[in-house]
Write an enzyme that holds these catalytic residues in place. Structure first.
Site, PDB file in Angstrom:
ATOM      1  N   THR A  43       4.846   4.864  -2.711  1.00 18.88           N
ATOM      2  CA  THR A  43       4.523   4.042  -3.882  1.00 18.88           C
ATOM      3  C   THR A  43       5.028   4.679  -5.184  1.00 18.88           C
ATOM      4  OG1 THR A  43       2.668   3.415  -5.308  1.00 18.88           O
ATOM      5  CG2 THR A  43       2.206   5.086  -3.691  1.00 18.88           C
ATOM      6  N   SER A  80      -5.353   7.533  -8.046  1.00 20.73           N
ATOM      7  CA  SER A  80      -6.482   7.109  -7.206  1.00 20.73           C
ATOM      8  C   SER A  80      -6.403   7.920  -5.915  1.00 20.73           C
ATOM      9  CB  SER A  80      -6.377   5.623  -6.853  1.00 20.73           C
ATOM     10  OG  SER A  80      -5.335   5.421  -5.920  1.00 20.73           O
ATOM     11  N   TYR A  84      -6.138   6.702  -2.975  1.00 18.07           N
ATOM     12  CA  TYR A  84      -5.027   6.116  -2.204  1.00 18.07           C
ATOM     13  C   TYR A  84      -3.689   6.739  -2.637  1.00 18.07           C
ATOM     14  CZ  TYR A  84      -1.065   2.957  -1.863  1.00 18.07           C
ATOM     15  OH  TYR A  84       0.203   2.464  -1.696  1.00 18.07           O
ATOM     16  N   HIS A  85      -3.429   6.773  -3.944  1.00 17.87           N
ATOM     17  CA  HIS A  85      -2.156   7.336  -4.415  1.00 17.87           C
ATOM     18  C   HIS A  85      -2.057   8.818  -4.075  1.00 17.87           C
ATOM     19  CE1 HIS A  85      -2.302   3.658  -7.018  1.00 17.87           C
ATOM     20  NE2 HIS A  85      -1.065   3.615  -6.600  1.00 17.87           N
ATOM     21  N   LYS A 128      -0.626   9.295  -0.709  1.00 18.97           N
ATOM     22  CA  LYS A 128       0.830   9.077  -0.697  1.00 18.97           C
ATOM     23  C   LYS A 128       1.556  10.318  -1.242  1.00 18.97           C
ATOM     24  CE  LYS A 128       1.134   4.806   0.816  1.00 18.97           C
ATOM     25  NZ  LYS A 128       1.887   4.393   1.996  1.00 18.97           N
TER      26      LYS A 128
HETATM   27  P1  NAD Z   1      -1.466  -3.988   4.496  1.00 19.34           P
HETATM   28  O1  NAD Z   1      -2.822  -3.405   4.389  1.00 19.34           O
HETATM   29  O2  NAD Z   1      -1.316  -5.474   4.385  1.00 19.34           O
HETATM   30  O3  NAD Z   1      -0.779  -3.533   5.866  1.00 19.34           O
HETATM   31  C1  NAD Z   1      -0.971  -2.258   6.438  1.00 19.34           C
HETATM   32  C2  NAD Z   1      -1.101  -2.457   7.945  1.00 19.34           C
HETATM   33  O4  NAD Z   1      -1.278  -1.185   8.557  1.00 19.34           O
HETATM   34  C3  NAD Z   1      -2.315  -3.315   8.319  1.00 19.34           C
HETATM   35  O5  NAD Z   1      -1.934  -4.348   9.196  1.00 19.34           O
HETATM   36  C4  NAD Z   1      -3.282  -2.327   8.979  1.00 19.34           C
HETATM   37  O6  NAD Z   1      -4.075  -2.927   9.984  1.00 19.34           O
HETATM   38  C5  NAD Z   1      -2.321  -1.272   9.517  1.00 19.34           C
HETATM   39  N1  NAD Z   1      -2.908   0.071   9.659  1.00 19.34           N
HETATM   40  C6  NAD Z   1      -3.600   0.780   8.723  1.00 19.34           C
HETATM   41  N2  NAD Z   1      -3.994   1.960   9.227  1.00 19.34           N
HETATM   42  C7  NAD Z   1      -3.542   2.014  10.504  1.00 19.34           C
HETATM   43  C8  NAD Z   1      -3.649   2.970  11.555  1.00 19.34           C
HETATM   44  N3  NAD Z   1      -4.329   4.100  11.403  1.00 19.34           N
HETATM   45  N4  NAD Z   1      -3.060   2.693  12.751  1.00 19.34           N
HETATM   46  C9  NAD Z   1      -2.388   1.531  12.944  1.00 19.34           C
HETATM   47  N5  NAD Z   1      -2.275   0.578  12.000  1.00 19.34           N
HETATM   48  C10 NAD Z   1      -2.843   0.813  10.784  1.00 19.34           C
HETATM   49  O7  NAD Z   1      -0.560  -3.266   3.392  1.00 19.34           O
HETATM   50  P2  NAD Z   1       0.861  -3.698   2.796  1.00 19.34           P
HETATM   51  O8  NAD Z   1       0.633  -4.335   1.478  1.00 19.34           O
HETATM   52  O9  NAD Z   1       1.659  -4.376   3.825  1.00 19.34           O
HETATM   53  O10 NAD Z   1       1.489  -2.277   2.537  1.00 19.34           O
HETATM   54  C11 NAD Z   1       2.258  -1.616   3.537  1.00 19.34           C
HETATM   55  C12 NAD Z   1       2.679  -0.254   3.033  1.00 19.34           C
HETATM   56  O11 NAD Z   1       3.446  -0.416   1.837  1.00 19.34           O
HETATM   57  C13 NAD Z   1       1.491   0.625   2.695  1.00 19.34           C
HETATM   58  O12 NAD Z   1       1.682   1.924   3.198  1.00 19.34           O
HETATM   59  C14 NAD Z   1       1.456   0.614   1.192  1.00 19.34           C
HETATM   60  O13 NAD Z   1       0.976   1.820   0.696  1.00 19.34           O
HETATM   61  C15 NAD Z   1       2.908   0.382   0.806  1.00 19.34           C
HETATM   62  N6  NAD Z   1       2.989  -0.304  -0.482  1.00 19.34           N
HETATM   63  C16 NAD Z   1       2.507  -1.578  -0.641  1.00 19.34           C
HETATM   64  C17 NAD Z   1       2.576  -2.174  -1.893  1.00 19.34           C
HETATM   65  C18 NAD Z   1       2.056  -3.572  -2.133  1.00 19.34           C
HETATM   66  O14 NAD Z   1       2.118  -4.039  -3.291  1.00 19.34           O
HETATM   67  N7  NAD Z   1       1.579  -4.282  -1.126  1.00 19.34           N
HETATM   68  C19 NAD Z   1       3.139  -1.480  -2.985  1.00 19.34           C
HETATM   69  C20 NAD Z   1       3.615  -0.196  -2.788  1.00 19.34           C
HETATM   70  C21 NAD Z   1       3.539   0.386  -1.534  1.00 19.34           C
END
Ligand code: NAD
Length: 397
Positions: free
Chosen positions: A145, A187, A189-190, A193
């Site tokens: 991120t 945070s 979460y961050h 990362k």
């Molecule tokens: P999301 O929560 O919709 O999807 C994450 C998926 O991972 C979910 O389906 C969840 O069930 C699965 N998961 C979580 N922990 C797990 C584990 N221990 N084992 C197996 N599966 C697991 O999130 P997203 O929005 O699709 O984001 C995906 C990635 O992209 C994340 O790592 C997030 O940090 C990064 N990201 C997202 C955004 C955003 O705006 N959505 C921005 C920057 C970075």
């Protein structure tokens, strides 16, 4: 290529799986479905009606003729199964989305902090050590991120992961160094990362793992070319105060004529990218893999920056609704500038979708279409960053 998409049931993972499958890759989704359980915990649901992952894969096969296999596995808790699965599948590439990704959720309580650290750090570390153990030379692409950089204004562009610095050694000579850009997570979460970055650096240097880390901005939008091919392939859309990202929350607020909730002065500047560009960036990153022994390759995966209050004003103008300024539940600078380098993806041919061209379409075709599914009480953001701030959080405009 045989590609494992970890977290492939999520908001970014599902459209990425379809995109890669459509390009002819053999795609395998691994997910523990924790995101669906968290919806149950919070009493919310995606704005868009999502089918089960098995049903989504069945519809995809019907629509495209391509197979996507789903594997139920917890990366953080089932190390032995993960190792065995990798040894059997031997993927050529792995896309790692599988983490708890909401900053407000990670700050909700001590239990949520502990869960986020356990889940995210163990998931990433289990994956890395399993790759070493099974001697699989897959290209690992991780979704990181922009938030790891922090949002302090130094008046200079944020580089793609590394900072060139000069230090003076004991002999008084100037020496050049490239170091990971100092992290300043805002945070828990961050913070996870930021920890991920160190894990990648160690395993790339110690074991020659080939890793690309994508420092992604806030993703907006819902559908991609592939999720739009059938109603049951629709992507998830989080609108609640914990998981809904700022722009998607404004869109549904506009659709139900709820005042757009801006935290603080709205002077926070953030980086954005459309979901269609996310999947394209992942395709581009896959085609540009590092060699064993290379440092971790880092791209800034964002296409534009905006100030939160400017976004609110833009959407209020389009939809004819009010803006409500509320006390900020986060501990962050009231105002910040943000200049970001994204030369890597632009050089690889990314042609970004701009906010002003796609926004109205989202309001009309997604937010308004599914507005009847919105539970207004879940719209405000109620997670506070500190106990003191919790006393000042206002839940409703
Ligand atoms: P999301 O929560 O919709 O999807 C994450 C998926 O991972 C979910 O389906 C969840 O069930 C699965 N998961 C979580 N922990 C797990 C584990 N221990 N084992 C197996 N599966 C697991 O999130 P997203 O929005 O699709 O984001 C995906 C990635 O992209 C994340 O790592 C997030 O940090 C990064 N990201 C997202 C955004 C955003 O705006 N959505 C921005 C920057 C970075």
């Amino acid at each position: 290529m045989r590609i494992a998409v970890l977290g492939g049931d999520g908001f970014c993972g599902w459209p990425t799986s379809l995109h890669l499958s459509n390009l002819g890759h053999d795609v395998h989704i691994v997910d523990n479905l924790s995101r669906r359980w968290i919806d149950t915990e919070l009493g919310v649901q995606s704005l868009t009606p999502m089918d089960s992952i098995q049903e989504r894969c069945r519809i995809w096969r019907q629509v495209s003729g391509n197979e996507i296999e789903f594997h139920l596995l917890d990366l953080a808790k089932e190390y032995q199964r993960l190792k065995q699965w990798l040894a059997e599948m031997r993927p050529d590439a792995i896309i790692h989305f599988a983490e708890q990704r909401a900053a407000p959720y990670s700050m909700k309580s001590d239990r949520h902090k502990v869960y986020t650290v356990d889940n995210n750090v163990n998931a990433t570390h289990n994956l890395l050590t399993a790759l070493v153990e099974t001697e699989i030379d897959a290209h690992l692409v991780h979704l990181g991120t922009m938030g790891v950089y922090g949002y302090s204004s130094v008046g200079a562009a944020i580089p793609e992961g590394y900072l060139d610095v000069e230090i003076t050694n004991l002999e008084g000579e100037k020496k050049g160094l490239d170091i990971l850009y100092p992290t300043k997570p805002g945070s828990v979460y961050h913070m996870t990362k930021s920890l991920d970055q160190i894990l990648f650096q160690f395993y790339a240097q110690n074991d020659g793992l080939r890793v690309t880390d994508l420092h992604q901005g806030i993703v907006w939008g819902t559908n991609t070319d592939q999720t739009a091919r059938h109603e049951q392939l629709i992507n998830r859309f989080d609108y609640d105060g914990d998981y809904g990202t700022v722009l998607n929350r404004f869109l549904i607020q506009a659709a139900i004529k709820y005042p757009l909730t801006v935290h603080g002065t709205g002077g926070q500047t953030r980086a954005f990218i459309h979901i269609q560009d996310t999947v394209r960036c992942i395709e581009l990153a896959l085609g540009d893999a590092p060699e064993a022994g290379d440092r971790v390759k880092i791209f800034n995966q964002m296409t534009e920056t905006h100030r939160v209050r400017d976004l609110a004003e833009m959407i209020a103008r389009m939809a004819g609704c009010e803006i409500a300024f509320l006390p900020n539940p986060r501990k962050e600078a009231a105002e910040n500038e943000l200049i970001v380098k994204n030369d890597g993806f632009m050089a690889l041919g990314l042609d970004p979708i701009k906010l002003e061209t796609g926004l109205l379409d989202e309001i009309v075709h997604v937010a308004e279409k599914y507005a009847h599914r919105i539970d207004r009480k879940h719209v405000p953001c109620v997670s506070a960053w500190t106990k003191d701030i919790a006393k000042r959080v206002v839940h409703d405009p």
